[in-house]
Design a protein around this motif. Structure first.
Motif, PDB file in Angstrom:
ATOM      1  N   VAL A  61      -3.234  93.338   9.620  1.00 14.94           N
ATOM      2  CA  VAL A  61      -4.008  92.676  10.672  1.00 14.94           C
ATOM      3  C   VAL A  61      -3.583  91.222  10.874  1.00 14.94           C
ATOM      4  N   GLY A  62      -2.650  90.744  10.060  1.00 13.86           N
ATOM      5  CA  GLY A  62      -2.123  89.390  10.202  1.00 13.86           C
ATOM      6  C   GLY A  62      -0.725  89.324   9.631  1.00 13.86           C
ATOM      7  N   ALA A  63       0.097  88.448  10.210  1.00 10.40           N
ATOM      8  CA  ALA A  63       1.471  88.293   9.730  1.00 10.40           C
ATOM      9  C   ALA A  63       1.901  86.842   9.875  1.00 10.40           C
ATOM     10  N   LEU A  64       2.674  86.384   8.904  1.00  7.30           N
ATOM     11  CA  LEU A  64       3.243  85.041   8.933  1.00  7.30           C
ATOM     12  C   LEU A  64       4.695  85.152   8.498  1.00  7.30           C
ATOM     13  N   PHE A  65       5.594  84.639   9.321  1.00  6.17           N
ATOM     14  CA  PHE A  65       7.021  84.652   9.034  1.00  6.17           C
ATOM     15  C   PHE A  65       7.537  83.222   9.044  1.00  6.17           C
ATOM     16  N   GLY A  66       8.304  82.890   8.019  1.00  9.90           N
ATOM     17  CA  GLY A  66       8.841  81.535   7.947  1.00  9.90           C
ATOM     18  C   GLY A  66      10.192  81.514   7.284  1.00  9.90           C
ATOM     19  N   VAL A  67      10.728  80.308   7.208  1.00 10.68           N
ATOM     20  CA  VAL A  67      12.017  80.108   6.563  1.00 10.68           C
ATOM     21  C   VAL A  67      11.961  78.779   5.806  1.00 10.68           C
ATOM     22  N   GLU A  68      12.492  78.797   4.610  1.00  9.43           N
ATOM     23  CA  GLU A  68      12.622  77.567   3.835  1.00  9.43           C
ATOM     24  C   GLU A  68      13.867  76.838   4.343  1.00  9.43           C
ATOM     25  N   ARG A  69      13.731  75.515   4.500  1.00 13.33           N
ATOM     26  CA  ARG A  69      14.863  74.748   5.029  1.00 13.33           C
ATOM     27  C   ARG A  69      15.097  73.500   4.179  1.00 13.33           C
ATOM     28  N   THR A  70      16.353  73.165   4.024  1.00 10.75           N
ATOM     29  CA  THR A  70      16.728  71.952   3.321  1.00 10.75           C
ATOM     30  C   THR A  70      16.600  70.772   4.261  1.00 10.75           C
ATOM     31  N   PHE A  71      15.972  69.722   3.790  1.00 11.41           N
ATOM     32  CA  PHE A  71      15.843  68.489   4.570  1.00 11.41           C
ATOM     33  C   PHE A  71      16.145  67.340   3.637  1.00 11.41           C
ATOM     34  N   TRP A  72      16.562  66.215   4.165  1.00 15.23           N
ATOM     35  CA  TRP A  72      17.001  65.100   3.332  1.00 15.23           C
ATOM     36  C   TRP A  72      15.909  64.617   2.383  1.00 15.23           C
ATOM     37  N   SER A  73      14.640  64.708   2.793  1.00 16.01           N
ATOM     38  CA  SER A  73      13.551  64.186   1.973  1.00 16.01           C
ATOM     39  C   SER A  73      12.951  65.240   1.039  1.00 16.01           C
ATOM     40  N   GLY A  74      13.420  66.476   1.140  1.00 18.07           N
ATOM     41  CA  GLY A  74      12.923  67.567   0.310  1.00 18.07           C
ATOM     42  C   GLY A  74      12.817  68.831   1.141  1.00 18.07           C
ATOM     43  N   ASP A  75      12.864  69.947   0.494  1.00 12.26           N
ATOM     44  CA  ASP A  75      12.826  71.219   1.210  1.00 12.26           C
ATOM     45  C   ASP A  75      11.469  71.422   1.884  1.00 12.26           C
ATOM     46  N   GLU A  76      11.500  72.119   3.009  1.00  5.68           N
ATOM     47  CA  GLU A  76      10.293  72.345   3.795  1.00  5.68           C
ATOM     48  C   GLU A  76      10.253  73.792   4.260  1.00  5.68           C
ATOM     49  N   VAL A  77       9.114  74.151   4.842  1.00  3.42           N
ATOM     50  CA  VAL A  77       8.939  75.469   5.437  1.00  3.42           C
ATOM     51  C   VAL A  77       8.773  75.290   6.937  1.00  3.42           C
ATOM     52  N   TYR A  78       9.461  76.116   7.698  1.00  4.09           N
ATOM     53  CA  TYR A  78       9.242  76.186   9.130  1.00  4.09           C
ATOM     54  C   TYR A  78       8.602  77.541   9.413  1.00  4.09           C
ATOM     55  N   VAL A  79       7.432  77.534  10.040  1.00  9.44           N
ATOM     56  CA  VAL A  79       6.731  78.769  10.384  1.00  9.44           C
ATOM     57  C   VAL A  79       7.264  79.247  11.729  1.00  9.44           C
ATOM     58  N   ASP A  80       7.934  80.388  11.710  1.00  9.09           N
ATOM     59  CA  ASP A  80       8.484  80.968  12.932  1.00  9.09           C
ATOM     60  C   ASP A  80       7.419  81.712  13.727  1.00  9.09           C
ATOM     61  N   GLU A  81       6.613  82.508  13.051  1.00  7.50           N
ATOM     62  CA  GLU A  81       5.556  83.286  13.702  1.00  7.50           C
ATOM     63  C   GLU A  81       4.353  83.385  12.782  1.00  7.50           C
ATOM     64  N   PHE A  82       3.171  83.333  13.396  1.00  7.67           N
ATOM     65  CA  PHE A  82       1.927  83.484  12.661  1.00  7.67           C
ATOM     66  C   PHE A  82       0.908  84.027  13.649  1.00  7.67           C
ATOM     67  N   TYR A  83       0.442  85.238  13.416  1.00  8.16           N
ATOM     68  CA  TYR A  83      -0.480  85.848  14.365  1.00  8.16           C
ATOM     69  C   TYR A  83      -1.450  86.777  13.646  1.00  8.16           C
ATOM     70  N   ILE A  84      -2.652  86.852  14.216  1.00  8.40           N
ATOM     71  CA  ILE A  84      -3.752  87.625  13.655  1.00  8.40           C
ATOM     72  C   ILE A  84      -4.289  88.549  14.751  1.00  8.40           C
ATOM     73  N   HIS A  85      -4.617  89.787  14.384  1.00  5.89           N
ATOM     74  CA  HIS A  85      -5.193  90.723  15.343  1.00  5.89           C
ATOM     75  C   HIS A  85      -6.447  90.094  15.965  1.00  5.89           C
ATOM     76  N   PRO A  86      -6.632  90.233  17.284  1.00  8.11           N
ATOM     77  CA  PRO A  86      -7.782  89.607  17.955  1.00  8.11           C
ATOM     78  C   PRO A  86      -9.132  89.926  17.303  1.00  8.11           C
ATOM     79  N   GLU A  96      -7.223  81.864   5.377  1.00 12.08           N
ATOM     80  CA  GLU A  96      -6.810  82.409   4.081  1.00 12.08           C
ATOM     81  C   GLU A  96      -5.284  82.522   3.998  1.00 12.08           C
ATOM     82  N   MET A  97      -4.669  82.958   5.091  1.00  8.33           N
ATOM     83  CA  MET A  97      -3.205  83.071   5.098  1.00  8.33           C
ATOM     84  C   MET A  97      -2.549  81.693   5.005  1.00  8.33           C
ATOM     85  N   MET A  98      -3.119  80.701   5.673  1.00  5.92           N
ATOM     86  CA  MET A  98      -2.564  79.350   5.605  1.00  5.92           C
ATOM     87  C   MET A  98      -2.705  78.787   4.189  1.00  5.92           C
ATOM     88  N   HIS A  99      -3.826  79.045   3.524  1.00  2.00           N
ATOM     89  CA  HIS A  99      -3.986  78.614   2.136  1.00  2.00           C
ATOM     90  C   HIS A  99      -2.968  79.321   1.230  1.00  2.00           C
TER      91      HIS A  99
END
Length: 147
Positions: A61-86, A96-99
């Motif tokens: 009923v919910g999905a979150l897709f992301g990618v870890e990325r290298t950045f000069w100040s430290g690695d980060e996450v970019y959230v590509d998709e995040f959606y929940i059934h209406p 809960e998914m964000m936590h």
């Protein structure tokens, strides 16, 4: 209900959920099975990609897709998709998914979570409530290649 790591067998249910969510109000997009499948497949086959699904009984009923990325100040996450059934929106599933994502970041020494969203949809208010800030230094630019 539980959050678990995305596995390849989750592709079709996540495709169907994406179509349900984004082809409805307020987005009114025109996803097809083929375009949604390619969209998610491309995310999940990037280097350092990851995904989580929220499962109620045996239904995603919910999905979150992301990618870890290298950045000069430290690695980060970019959230590509995040959606929940209406039917599950405004019931704490997204929170809960964000936590869960925040815990994932702490466990993996990922310093920041970044994403794009439209200011005109409810997701914008959700992210602000989750303590996301609007960047003062960055702007999203685009140019149509068919004009």
């Amino acid at each position: 209900m539980a959050i678990r790591k995305w596995v390849e067998d989750d592709l079709d249910p996540c495709v169907n959920l994406l179509i349900t969510v984004y082809n409805s109000e307020p987005w009114n997009e025109k996803w097809t099975k083929k375009t949604a499948q390619s969209h998610l497949y491309e995310f999940m086959h990037q280097t350092r990609s990851f995904g989580f699904v929220f499962v109620d009984k045996s239904t995603i009923v919910g999905a979150l897709f992301g990618v870890e990325r290298t950045f000069w100040s430290g690695d980060e996450v970019y959230v590509d998709e995040f959606y929940i059934h209406p039917q599950y929106q405004n019931k704490g599933v997204g929170k809960e998914m964000m936590h869960h994502l925040e815990a994932y970041c702490k466990e993996n020494n990922l310093e920041d979570i970044t994403l794009l969203t439209d200011k005109t949809v409810p997701a914008y208010d959700f992210y602000q409530k989750m303590d996301f800030k609007t960047s003062e230094n960055n702007v999203f630019l685009y140019k149509s290649s068919v004009e």
